[in-house]
Scaffold this active site. Structure first.
Site, PDB file in Angstrom:
ATOM      1  N   SER A 235     -57.559  -2.765  25.777  1.00 31.58           N
ATOM      2  CA  SER A 235     -56.194  -3.116  26.149  1.00 31.58           C
ATOM      3  C   SER A 235     -55.980  -4.614  26.121  1.00 31.58           C
ATOM      4  CB  SER A 235     -55.891  -2.592  27.555  1.00 31.58           C
ATOM      5  OG  SER A 235     -55.358  -1.302  27.465  1.00 31.58           O
ATOM      6  N   GLY A 271     -53.132  -0.700  22.943  1.00 34.00           N
ATOM      7  CA  GLY A 271     -53.813  -1.897  23.429  1.00 34.00           C
ATOM      8  C   GLY A 271     -53.212  -3.204  22.956  1.00 34.00           C
ATOM      9  N   GLU A 313     -50.658   4.152  19.788  1.00 36.55           N
ATOM     10  CA  GLU A 313     -50.339   4.550  21.168  1.00 36.55           C
ATOM     11  C   GLU A 313     -50.082   3.355  22.079  1.00 36.55           C
ATOM     12  OE1 GLU A 313     -53.460   8.329  21.140  1.00 36.55           O
ATOM     13  OE2 GLU A 313     -54.035   6.447  22.092  1.00 36.55           O
ATOM     14  N   PRO A 314     -49.119   2.520  21.764  1.00 35.50           N
ATOM     15  CA  PRO A 314     -48.884   1.359  22.624  1.00 35.50           C
ATOM     16  C   PRO A 314     -48.183   1.743  23.927  1.00 35.50           C
ATOM     17  CG  PRO A 314     -47.240   1.451  20.902  1.00 35.50           C
ATOM     18  CD  PRO A 314     -48.183   2.602  20.635  1.00 35.50           C
ATOM     19  N   GLY A 315     -48.599   1.119  25.007  1.00 30.51           N
ATOM     20  CA  GLY A 315     -47.905   1.295  26.287  1.00 30.51           C
ATOM     21  C   GLY A 315     -47.380  -0.058  26.732  1.00 30.51           C
ATOM     22  N   ARG A 316     -48.330  -0.922  27.091  1.00 26.36           N
ATOM     23  CA  ARG A 316     -48.018  -2.251  27.610  1.00 26.36           C
ATOM     24  C   ARG A 316     -47.061  -3.040  26.715  1.00 26.36           C
ATOM     25  NH1 ARG A 316     -51.862  -4.864  30.515  1.00 26.36           N
ATOM     26  NH2 ARG A 316     -53.277  -3.333  29.630  1.00 26.36           N
ATOM     27  N   ARG A 360     -52.957  -5.251  39.397  1.00 30.39           N
ATOM     28  CA  ARG A 360     -53.698  -5.831  38.268  1.00 30.39           C
ATOM     29  C   ARG A 360     -54.406  -7.130  38.626  1.00 30.39           C
ATOM     30  NH1 ARG A 360     -51.806  -7.601  34.166  1.00 30.39           N
ATOM     31  NH2 ARG A 360     -53.409  -6.982  32.692  1.00 30.39           N
ATOM     32  N   TYR A 364     -58.209  -6.785  37.957  1.00 29.38           N
ATOM     33  CA  TYR A 364     -58.738  -7.433  36.751  1.00 29.38           C
ATOM     34  C   TYR A 364     -58.695  -8.958  36.809  1.00 29.38           C
ATOM     35  CZ  TYR A 364     -56.884  -2.920  34.976  1.00 29.38           C
ATOM     36  OH  TYR A 364     -56.556  -1.618  34.802  1.00 29.38           O
ATOM     37  N   CYS A 391     -54.142  -6.377  54.175  1.00 33.96           N
ATOM     38  CA  CYS A 391     -55.299  -6.864  54.916  1.00 33.96           C
ATOM     39  C   CYS A 391     -56.498  -6.960  53.990  1.00 33.96           C
ATOM     40  CB  CYS A 391     -55.594  -5.925  56.071  1.00 33.96           C
ATOM     41  SG  CYS A 391     -54.167  -5.684  57.115  1.00 33.96           S
TER      42      CYS A 391
HETATM   43  C1  LIG Z   1     -54.290   3.224  27.987  1.00 32.52           C
HETATM   44  C2  LIG Z   1     -54.300   3.835  26.648  1.00 32.52           C
HETATM   45  C3  LIG Z   1     -53.335   3.478  25.722  1.00 32.52           C
HETATM   46  C4  LIG Z   1     -52.294   2.411  25.976  1.00 32.52           C
HETATM   47  O1  LIG Z   1     -52.848   1.169  26.178  1.00 32.52           O
HETATM   48  P1  LIG Z   1     -51.873  -0.118  26.236  1.00 32.52           P
HETATM   49  O2  LIG Z   1     -52.806  -1.232  26.526  1.00 32.52           O
HETATM   50  O3  LIG Z   1     -50.898   0.127  27.321  1.00 32.52           O
HETATM   51  O4  LIG Z   1     -51.223  -0.210  24.908  1.00 32.52           O
HETATM   52  C5  LIG Z   1     -53.341   4.138  24.514  1.00 32.52           C
HETATM   53  N1  LIG Z   1     -54.258   5.090  24.228  1.00 32.52           N
HETATM   54  C6  LIG Z   1     -55.216   5.448  25.105  1.00 32.52           C
HETATM   55  C7  LIG Z   1     -56.170   6.507  24.737  1.00 32.52           C
HETATM   56  C8  LIG Z   1     -55.275   4.833  26.333  1.00 32.52           C
HETATM   57  O5  LIG Z   1     -56.231   5.180  27.198  1.00 32.52           O
END
Ligand SMILES: *Cc1c(COP(=O)(O)O)cnc(C)c1O
Length: 469
Positions: A235, A271, A313-316, A360, A364, A391
């Site tokens: 990521s 990622g 598969e982008p999330g962030r 986070r 991290y 706390c």
């Molecule tokens: C967490 C994850 C993602 C998304 O990661 P980002 O850093 O948010 O883009 C995509 N695929 C898999 C399998 C993950 O575990």
């Protein structure tokens, strides 16, 4: 600035105006109005706080939708001339609400879910099964049955034992289920470097050497349809190197697998990194797509195989920059420290949230910026550490940034780039209630998630006869 504080990291002493809102960190719509107040999508954060309180997650809906379309375009426009398709699965774990699920669907994306809960929400929001993928290293029988019943496009197999479990579940449902195999490519990419090892010591995926045997087992089960290989290398990745290396490794095996039947897809995971602070560079998704698709094309040519459909598969990258968290400043405390360069002061500014709404930093050591949100100030900038009210001494929100010296109680502080892995990682440590999520677009606002109440919290405590307060 006057003499730099020896405790300040180099990125701060080099920074420009500490009250600016750098465009690569903040939503595109972020600006200061005539009174110096920060507004997002034409709505002042002070006004939002009047109506919804703090801490508050604010989400720029247009930013999120634009980024979703942009990532799909970036890959789709590069695969289309090759006769291949690009599927973008939004990684729901980054941030999921019913509206977010629909916005992704409407932008043409699919959704990756990793648990029965995420699957149930996506389905309840109206995302059809054929737009969903199911991940997870420990899927339950219930999760598999629900996913197959819903007709999910793909289930990502994460172990050899899942072949039989998914096939049996598909047979019980009278379905033929599309499956991918998650491969531990040995490439682990981090922000500035990537390591390519024979096999990484972690729980996800199967070793490259195991792939032929497992795919043969998949193909031996008529209830399963093999779609291709999958890898997710990490990521917050800012360069193309790790993706290119993983693609090359997977495509060699992909070529061998073509000898035994079709392999229509290659999924290279998510990622893609974002800028959390001004000194960081955001990933230009078009450049990344150039690099990744280019590598795939070259590798396919060398291996003599057709370019497969690609999946990501982008999330962030999609949702991170669309979010801003707003806090009320509370206690301010100057801590005097001895450094090699003499005495120095670190100012601790407490806010009314912390590791319950931003895990986070504690988890991290992530870095963030902070801005005074309700006004501009002419006071001299001072080094601050923004901490929560939990706390726990590791309860830090922003490790180091500059705020005007007169910022304190009564002020609002805003932390950008908090759209991903904030609400979804929120927790109730110290019985804090989780903040609401308010979406803003074109000067209007809409509550996506309401503020959790003590009644919500206490409802599960049987000692309180169904909840007090
Ligand atoms: C967490 C994850 C993602 C998304 O990661 P980002 O850093 O948010 O883009 C995509 N695929 C898999 C399998 C993950 O575990």
């Amino acid at each position: 600035m006057t003499t730099p504080n020896p405790l300040a990291p180099a990125r701060l002493t080099a920074a420009g105006d500490p009250q600016a809102l750098p465009a690569h960190v903040w939503p595109a719509s972020a600006r200061r109005d005539d009174d110096g107040r920060i507004e997002i999508a034409g709505v002042a954060l002070t006004d939002l706080v009047e109506r919804h309180g703090t801490p508050l997650y604010v989400l720029d809906e247009t930013e999120l939708r634009t980024r979703a379309r942009r990532v799909l375009d970036a890959f789709g426009s590069r695969t289309a001339p090759l006769g291949a398709r690009a599927h973008v699965y939004y990684a729901a774990k980054a941030f999921l609400t019913a509206d977010v699920a629909r916005w992704m669907r409407d932008a043409g994306l699919r959704l990756d879910v990793a648990t029965g809960g995420e699957l149930a929400l996506a389905l309840a929001a109206g995302v059809p099964g054929e737009r969903l993928g199911l991940h997870g290293n420990d899927k339950s029988d219930d999760e598999l049955a629900t996913a197959i019943e819903a007709g999910v496009a793909s289930i990502v197999l994460d172990s050899a034992e899942e072949v039989g479990r998914v096939a049996d579940a598909a047979r019980r449902a009278g379905a033929v289920q599309g499956v991918r195999l998650r491969v531990n490519s040995g490439v682990h990419a981090s922000t500035h470097e990537y390591l390519a090892t024979a096999r990484e010591d972690q729980k996800f995926g199967v070793a490259l050497a195991q792939v032929p045997g497992i795919v043969a087992a998949v193909r031996a089960r008529p209830e399963l349809r093999f779609l291709g290989l999958h890898s997710h290398i990490g990521s917050q990745i800012l360069g193309v190197g790790g993706f290119a290396e993983a693609a090359r490794r997977l495509l060699e095996v992909h070529r061998d697998l073509l000898g035994g039947g079709p392999v229509p897809e290659l999924n290279l995971g998510g990622g893609f990194g974002i800028a959390y602070t001004a000194d960081q560079e955001a990933v230009a998704i078009e450049e990344l797509a150039d690099g990744i698709v280019g590598t795939v094309v070259d590798a396919c040519r060398e291996l003599g195989v057709p370019v497969p459909d690609l999946a990501f598969e982008p999330g962030r990258w999609i949702v991170g920059p669309a979010g801003v968290t707003v806090y009320s400043a509370g206690t301010t405390k100057d801590v005097e420290l001895q450094t090699e360069d003499g005495p120095a002061v670190r100012r601790y500014v407490s806010v009314d949230g912390g590791m319950s709404d931003n895990l986070r930093t504690a988890l991290y050591g992530a870095e963030y910026e902070v801005r005074l949100a309700n006004r501009l100030s002419t006071a001299e900038p001072v080094l601050v550490r923004v901490v929560g009210k939990h706390c726990e001494s590791g309860d830090v929100v922003v490790q180091a940034d500059l705020l005007p010296a007169d910022a304190g109680r009564g002020d609002l502080l805003a932390v950008p780039a908090t759209g991903a892995y904030h609400h979804s990682l929120a927790n109730n440590y110290n019985l804090l209630t989780r903040p609401p999520v308010v979406a803003v677009a074109d000067g209007a606002e809409r509550v996506l998630i309401t503020r959790e109440t003590l009644t919500d919290l206490f409802a599960r405590d049987t000692g309180l006869a169904g909840g007090a307060a």
